[in-house]
Structures are given as C-alpha cells and as structure tokens.
Design a protein around this motif. Structure first.
Motif, PDB file in Angstrom:
ATOM      1  N   TYR A  90       0.744  -1.547  -0.388  1.00  0.00           N
ATOM      2  CA  TYR A  90       0.115   0.336  -0.341  1.00  0.00           C
ATOM      3  C   TYR A  90       0.745   1.624  -0.196  1.00  0.00           C
ATOM      4  O   TYR A  90       0.674   2.452  -0.725  1.00  0.00           O
ATOM      5  N   ILE A  91       1.613   0.883   0.696  1.00  0.00           N
ATOM      6  CA  ILE A  91       3.115   2.112   0.498  1.00  0.00           C
ATOM      7  C   ILE A  91       3.575   2.784  -0.253  1.00  0.00           C
ATOM      8  O   ILE A  91       4.307   3.194  -0.603  1.00  0.00           O
ATOM      9  N   MET A  92       4.298   1.619  -1.182  1.00  0.00           N
ATOM     10  CA  MET A  92       5.157   1.152  -1.866  1.00  0.00           C
ATOM     11  C   MET A  92       4.213   1.379  -3.443  1.00  0.00           C
ATOM     12  O   MET A  92       4.602   2.699  -4.200  1.00  0.00           O
ATOM     13  N   ASP A  93       2.826   1.266  -3.251  1.00  0.00           N
ATOM     14  CA  ASP A  93       1.921   2.085  -4.615  1.00  0.00           C
ATOM     15  C   ASP A  93       1.223   3.244  -4.263  1.00  0.00           C
ATOM     16  O   ASP A  93       1.528   3.885  -5.859  1.00  0.00           O
ATOM     17  N   ASP A  94       1.448   3.703  -3.412  1.00  0.00           N
ATOM     18  CA  ASP A  94       0.674   5.813  -2.795  1.00  0.00           C
ATOM     19  C   ASP A  94       1.735   6.160  -3.370  1.00  0.00           C
ATOM     20  O   ASP A  94       1.956   7.874  -3.579  1.00  0.00           O
ATOM     21  N   ILE A  95       3.446   5.800  -3.781  1.00  0.00           N
ATOM     22  CA  ILE A  95       4.602   6.642  -3.524  1.00  0.00           C
ATOM     23  C   ILE A  95       4.789   5.944  -5.250  1.00  0.00           C
ATOM     24  O   ILE A  95       5.912   6.690  -5.422  1.00  0.00           O
TER      25      ILE A  95
END
Length: 319
Positions: A260-265
């Motif tokens: 989720y964090i990787m997709d967000d950035i």
C-alpha cells in the motif's frame, strides 16, 4: 481494506516503545500495590501451602517407616496377618496369608524389599511444585491481578524465602522463566539474522514501524522485523524462532501494508514477503508453511543466490 498506512518517523517510533515500557511499569506498580493491600492473605497462603507439603512429606515418611516395620516383622501392612514366602510362576515373594479377605487391603513384599526401602527413603522429601506461586495465586483468586514472578519478588522484599530454595531445589524463577529466556534468545537471534542479511542489500531497515488503520477498526501499529531492498525488489521479512511461531495472517498484513505504501508513492518494484526461521531443528506437521531456515543462509555470500532462495520461499509476492 486499508484506510491508510504510513511509515513512522524515528521519534514517533521511540515514543511508541516508550509508551509500552510505561504501561509495563504501570502494571508492575499496580501489582505491587495489590500485594501490599493483601499482604496478610498472601503470607497466610504461603504458610498454608508449605504446611500442606510438609504434611504430605510426613505422611509418605510414616508410610515408608510402617511398611519397613511390617517387612521386618513379616506381617501384612493392611491387616497385620502373618506373611508367607510364596513361590509363584513370577518368582518368590512374601505374601499375606489372609489375602482372601477382600474387606481389607493387603501388601506383598519382594525379596529385595530392603533395597527398595532404602531407595524410597532417600527419595522422600518435601515436594515443592515449580509452579507453587501460581498455585497460591489461584487459591487467592489473584491470577489476573499479579504474576507469579511478581509474587516471588514481593515475597523476597518482605523477607519470605523462596520455597523451592528452602527445600533444596533450584530457584523458582529459573523454573518458570522459560518465556523470558526465550524472549532474550529470540532477540539475539534476530540481531544475528539482521546483521547477516543486511550486508547483501544496499538498503535495509530493521524494526520498521507502520501506523495504519483498517476499515471499521481502530488505528494500530505494526513493527516489521526487517526490510531489505535494491533497485528491483523489496523484501518484507519476519523472523521467527520456530516454524510453530509462524502466523500467516501477520505476514499477509505486513505485505499488504508495505505494498500500500509503495503504491502510494508509485514505487513499482516487486514486493515479496517471507519468514526466516532461526532454529535448525524445525518440524511441521502441517507442511503448509513456506519459510527458509537461517541455517541455509549463513554461508551464502552471493546476493543473486540469496535472492533466488528468497523468491522461491516467498509466501506472498507482488508480481
């Protein structure tokens, strides 16, 4: 469904660990106060428990002495009738001549009863259960108020002896502190694995804190043991002592949070998650868990081979 997830700042993570420490200290104070508020109850329970064990010891000792006296006089322990030397299919023994009287208990003696008696006499002692403190907590309905280790510490503070030490056993705390010892060993093992694996990746982060919230739930904090990454892959690693410590849902959650964090950035690298198990002797009756033994990684110096093993044993991946 994840509502939000973000990596915690170092000072934020420190505050989180500090809050856990304060909570632990607070619980300790509450337990201490509870003990002193009920000190008379705990002291009485201690001496009652000791008296029960002494009485049991005396009972066993008296029975052993009475049996030996019957053996010497060649009379039955149960009915006091005379004993007779019996030659049976199973060998010779001293048996009661009144054995047909079922209203009473009878006792036979082997020919080597002298040796049996001496052995039993040496073995009889005041028995103190390793969990005697827990037994006292149960008896006083205090199991949810104070821990056995805390009770032992409080007894020591008011000058009451450890019952096991008093009667010739090793300290009680050494008998019940298996979890604490395992926790210390687990910490050392985790550091060893982190140090070994981190050498092979340009970026690594241990004890990564993530503050997150799932739909219809409260905000929570996840602490990931180790993140290893390069320009192609990101590995979410959970370190366990044994395969029996593996929790599939834990790793799935950590993977989802990291993804989720990787997709967000807009981080498009592969994201994989796996368990690394420290213990050499690892058995599973399920054979469903995917993991890699640290023992298989110890002598690997090739990053390429290391990543191959990771990829083969990853429980979840983002490809």
């Amino acid at each position: 469904m994840i509502e939000y997830a973000r990596i915690m700042e170092p000072n934020e993570l420190k505050e989180f660990f500090d809050s856990i420490k304060k909570l632990s200290e607070s619980k300790k104070t509450i337990a201490d106060n509870y003990f002193y508020d009920n000190q008379e109850l705990f002291v009485q329970a201690y001496y009652e428990y000791e008296e029960l064990q002494i009485n049991e010891y005396q009972k066993q000792k008296n029975e052993i002495n009475q049996l030996y006296e019957c053996w010497q006089k060649k009379i039955c322990f149960g009915c006091s009738s005379k004993l007779k030397l019996i030659d049976s299919d199973y060998g010779k023994f001293w048996g009661c001549t009144n054995f047909r009287d079922k209203s009473k208990e009878h006792k036979n003696f082997s020919l080597n009863y002298e040796e049996i008696h001496n052995s039993r006499k040496k073995g009889v002692k005041v028995r103190i259960n390793a969990h005697w403190a827990t037994d006292i907590l149960k008896k006083t309905n205090s199991k949810n108020k104070i821990k056995a280790s805390q009770l032992l510490r409080m007894y020591e503070e008011i000058g009451i002896d450890d019952l096991r030490v008093k009667y010739g056993y090793k300290e009680t705390i050494k008998s019940i502190s298996g979890y604490v010892t395992a926790k210390k060993n687990s910490f050392k093992e985790e550091l060893e694995i982190i140090e070994k694996l981190s050498k092979h990746f340009p970026k690594h982060k241990s004890q990564l804190g993530i503050r997150y919230k799932l739909e219809s739930d409260i905000e929570r904090v996840a602490i990931i043991d180790l993140i290893l990454s390069d320009n192609k892959d990101v590995y979410v690693i959970e370190i366990k002592r044994s395969v029996y410590d593996i929790k599939q849902e834990q790793l799935k959650l950590y993977f989802k949070l990291m993804k989720y964090i990787m997709d967000d950035i807009n981080d498009e690298r592969n994201c994989l998650a796996l368990f690394v198990v420290y213990n050499k002797q690892t058995y599973s009756f399920h054979n469903e868990e995917k993991y890699i033994l640290y023992d298989h990684l110890k002598n690997i110096d090739s990053k390429k081979y290391l990543k191959t093993l990771f990829n083969e044993n990853a429980e979840i991946n983002g490809r």
